[in-house]
Design a protein around this motif. Sequence first.
Motif, PDB file in Angstrom:
ATOM      1  N   LYS A 110      -9.019  -5.188 -11.800  1.00  0.00           N
ATOM      2  CA  LYS A 110      -9.611  -4.116 -10.996  1.00  0.00           C
ATOM      3  C   LYS A 110      -9.966  -4.595  -9.584  1.00  0.00           C
ATOM      4  CE  LYS A 110     -11.526  -1.758 -14.925  1.00  0.00           C
ATOM      5  NZ  LYS A 110     -10.941  -0.697 -15.386  1.00  0.00           N
ATOM      6  N   ALA A 111      -9.443  -5.721  -9.170  1.00  0.00           N
ATOM      7  CA  ALA A 111      -9.740  -6.256  -7.840  1.00  0.00           C
ATOM      8  C   ALA A 111      -9.013  -5.434  -6.775  1.00  0.00           C
ATOM      9  CB  ALA A 111      -9.302  -7.716  -7.750  1.00  0.00           C
ATOM     10  N   ILE A 112      -9.660  -5.295  -5.625  1.00  0.00           N
ATOM     11  CA  ILE A 112      -9.066  -4.574  -4.496  1.00  0.00           C
ATOM     12  C   ILE A 112      -8.213  -5.572  -3.730  1.00  0.00           C
ATOM     13  CG2 ILE A 112      -9.571  -3.347  -2.371  1.00  0.00           C
ATOM     14  CD1 ILE A 112     -12.216  -2.477  -3.736  1.00  0.00           C
ATOM     15  N   LYS A 113      -6.947  -5.245  -3.584  1.00  0.00           N
ATOM     16  CA  LYS A 113      -6.004  -6.182  -2.979  1.00  0.00           C
ATOM     17  C   LYS A 113      -5.833  -5.940  -1.474  1.00  0.00           C
ATOM     18  CE  LYS A 113      -4.647  -7.839  -7.010  1.00  0.00           C
ATOM     19  NZ  LYS A 113      -5.644  -8.533  -7.684  1.00  0.00           N
ATOM     20  N   THR A 114      -5.833  -4.683  -1.033  1.00  0.00           N
ATOM     21  CA  THR A 114      -5.589  -4.387   0.383  1.00  0.00           C
ATOM     22  C   THR A 114      -6.608  -3.384   0.906  1.00  0.00           C
ATOM     23  OG1 THR A 114      -4.097  -2.558  -0.136  1.00  0.00           O
ATOM     24  CG2 THR A 114      -3.088  -4.737   0.096  1.00  0.00           C
ATOM     25  N   VAL A 115      -6.773  -3.370   2.223  1.00  0.00           N
ATOM     26  CA  VAL A 115      -7.661  -2.415   2.874  1.00  0.00           C
ATOM     27  C   VAL A 115      -7.062  -1.010   2.793  1.00  0.00           C
ATOM     28  CG1 VAL A 115      -8.722  -1.805   5.095  1.00  0.00           C
ATOM     29  CG2 VAL A 115      -8.548  -4.189   4.411  1.00  0.00           C
ATOM     30  N   GLU A 116      -5.743  -0.918   2.790  1.00  0.00           N
ATOM     31  CA  GLU A 116      -5.090   0.379   2.710  1.00  0.00           C
ATOM     32  C   GLU A 116      -5.460   1.122   1.428  1.00  0.00           C
ATOM     33  OE1 GLU A 116      -3.346  -2.435   3.508  1.00  0.00           O
ATOM     34  OE2 GLU A 116      -3.170  -1.985   5.643  1.00  0.00           O
ATOM     35  N   PHE A 117      -5.674   0.404   0.351  1.00  0.00           N
ATOM     36  CA  PHE A 117      -6.090   1.050  -0.892  1.00  0.00           C
ATOM     37  C   PHE A 117      -7.431   1.739  -0.701  1.00  0.00           C
ATOM     38  CE2 PHE A 117      -8.555   0.793  -4.850  1.00  0.00           C
ATOM     39  CZ  PHE A 117      -7.775   1.584  -5.662  1.00  0.00           C
ATOM     40  N   LEU A 118      -8.357   1.073  -0.005  1.00  0.00           N
ATOM     41  CA  LEU A 118      -9.679   1.671   0.221  1.00  0.00           C
ATOM     42  C   LEU A 118      -9.601   2.887   1.138  1.00  0.00           C
ATOM     43  CD1 LEU A 118     -11.888  -1.501   0.713  1.00  0.00           C
ATOM     44  CD2 LEU A 118     -11.890   0.048  -1.223  1.00  0.00           C
ATOM     45  N   THR A 119      -8.838   2.774   2.207  1.00  0.00           N
ATOM     46  CA  THR A 119      -8.794   3.870   3.174  1.00  0.00           C
ATOM     47  C   THR A 119      -7.907   5.018   2.713  1.00  0.00           C
ATOM     48  OG1 THR A 119      -7.038   2.732   4.367  1.00  0.00           O
ATOM     49  CG2 THR A 119      -9.294   2.377   5.134  1.00  0.00           C
ATOM     50  N   ASP A 120      -6.757   4.741   2.105  1.00  0.00           N
ATOM     51  CA  ASP A 120      -5.821   5.800   1.734  1.00  0.00           C
ATOM     52  C   ASP A 120      -6.129   6.403   0.363  1.00  0.00           C
ATOM     53  OD1 ASP A 120      -4.568   5.279   4.101  1.00  0.00           O
ATOM     54  OD2 ASP A 120      -2.973   4.054   3.198  1.00  0.00           O
ATOM     55  N   GLU A 121      -6.375   5.568  -0.637  1.00  0.00           N
ATOM     56  CA  GLU A 121      -6.558   6.065  -1.997  1.00  0.00           C
ATOM     57  C   GLU A 121      -7.984   6.554  -2.260  1.00  0.00           C
ATOM     58  OE1 GLU A 121      -4.096   6.268  -4.301  1.00  0.00           O
ATOM     59  OE2 GLU A 121      -2.671   5.504  -2.826  1.00  0.00           O
ATOM     60  N   ILE A 122      -8.970   5.767  -1.877  1.00  0.00           N
ATOM     61  CA  ILE A 122     -10.353   6.112  -2.177  1.00  0.00           C
ATOM     62  C   ILE A 122     -11.000   6.907  -1.033  1.00  0.00           C
ATOM     63  CG2 ILE A 122     -12.577   5.148  -2.883  1.00  0.00           C
ATOM     64  CD1 ILE A 122     -11.173   2.837  -4.087  1.00  0.00           C
ATOM     65  N   LYS A 123     -10.379   6.931   0.140  1.00  0.00           N
ATOM     66  CA  LYS A 123     -10.853   7.684   1.318  1.00  0.00           C
ATOM     67  C   LYS A 123     -12.186   7.150   1.849  1.00  0.00           C
ATOM     68  CE  LYS A 123      -7.542  10.765   0.834  1.00  0.00           C
ATOM     69  NZ  LYS A 123      -6.282  10.437   1.356  1.00  0.00           N
ATOM     70  N   LEU A 124     -12.323   5.821   1.855  1.00  0.00           N
ATOM     71  CA  LEU A 124     -13.495   5.200   2.455  1.00  0.00           C
ATOM     72  C   LEU A 124     -13.165   4.813   3.893  1.00  0.00           C
ATOM     73  CD1 LEU A 124     -14.689   2.858  -0.423  1.00  0.00           C
ATOM     74  CD2 LEU A 124     -15.721   5.006   0.287  1.00  0.00           C
ATOM     75  N   ILE A 125     -14.201   4.677   4.694  1.00  0.00           N
ATOM     76  CA  ILE A 125     -14.025   4.320   6.101  1.00  0.00           C
ATOM     77  C   ILE A 125     -14.063   2.801   6.211  1.00  0.00           C
ATOM     78  CG2 ILE A 125     -15.009   4.501   8.401  1.00  0.00           C
ATOM     79  CD1 ILE A 125     -16.204   7.182   7.472  1.00  0.00           C
ATOM     80  N   ASP A 126     -13.133   2.256   6.973  1.00  0.00           N
ATOM     81  CA  ASP A 126     -13.060   0.818   7.190  1.00  0.00           C
ATOM     82  C   ASP A 126     -14.000   0.458   8.326  1.00  0.00           C
ATOM     83  OD1 ASP A 126     -12.369  -1.818   7.249  1.00  0.00           O
ATOM     84  OD2 ASP A 126     -10.429  -1.507   8.230  1.00  0.00           O
ATOM     85  N   LEU A 127     -15.113  -0.207   7.992  1.00  0.00           N
ATOM     86  CA  LEU A 127     -16.091  -0.605   8.996  1.00  0.00           C
ATOM     87  C   LEU A 127     -15.833  -2.007   9.530  1.00  0.00           C
ATOM     88  CD1 LEU A 127     -19.320   0.753   7.310  1.00  0.00           C
ATOM     89  CD2 LEU A 127     -18.003   1.793   9.153  1.00  0.00           C
ATOM     90  N   GLY A 128     -15.005  -2.761   8.881  1.00  0.00           N
ATOM     91  CA  GLY A 128     -14.711  -4.114   9.336  1.00  0.00           C
ATOM     92  C   GLY A 128     -14.392  -4.996   8.147  1.00  0.00           C
ATOM     93  N   GLY A 129     -14.176  -6.264   8.403  1.00  0.00           N
ATOM     94  CA  GLY A 129     -13.827  -7.186   7.333  1.00  0.00           C
ATOM     95  C   GLY A 129     -14.617  -8.467   7.433  1.00  0.00           C
ATOM     96  N   VAL A 130     -14.809  -9.121   6.346  1.00  0.00           N
ATOM     97  CA  VAL A 130     -15.483 -10.410   6.303  1.00  0.00           C
ATOM     98  C   VAL A 130     -14.434 -11.432   5.914  1.00  0.00           C
ATOM     99  CG1 VAL A 130     -17.275 -11.778   5.196  1.00  0.00           C
ATOM    100  CG2 VAL A 130     -17.647  -9.350   5.623  1.00  0.00           C
TER     101      VAL A 130
END
Length: 158
Positions: A110-130
């Motif tokens: 269940k690990a998140i592999k890419t930022v695109e999954f968060l923004t496209d699939e789950i519709k979350l806003i990308d605030l930045g990365g660590v």
Amino acid sequence: MPARYSKRDIDAGTLANEVSISNEENSQVFTVSVTNGNPVLAKDAANEISKVFKKEVVTMMNIKNVSVLSKAAVNTSPVSPNMKIFTLVGIVVGIMISFAWVVLRKITDKAIKTVEFLTDEIKLIDLGGVNFIGNIDKNKKALKDSESNNHSRRKRRI
């Protein structure tokens, strides 16, 4: 002739499980096979069974010309277990289990592999990365070293 083996070595129940008798189709030739952990005992049992059979078949079947074609010999290589087959089966089963383990791990990951999954699939806003910091213990040591160097420089300035 006295018996060479005691009841501890062989008894009727184990002998019945160890002996197999077969014959070919349209033939009067019988094959006696004895499978035992002791190859000498197996040879002696097969030879003794053939002697008794030779005596008893004359009265049972009214046959006069019964003969033993060949005597049993000691088989130096074990008949069972067949280590090549066991090894092959073990390798195949091991590969199947490892393949099933990999597939199961992949399916349940269940690990998140890419930022695109968060923004496209789950519709979350990308605030930045660590970024990956690395080994925290090494970073703490480097931070302590730099603090102690700064502290010692301050003392010299005074």
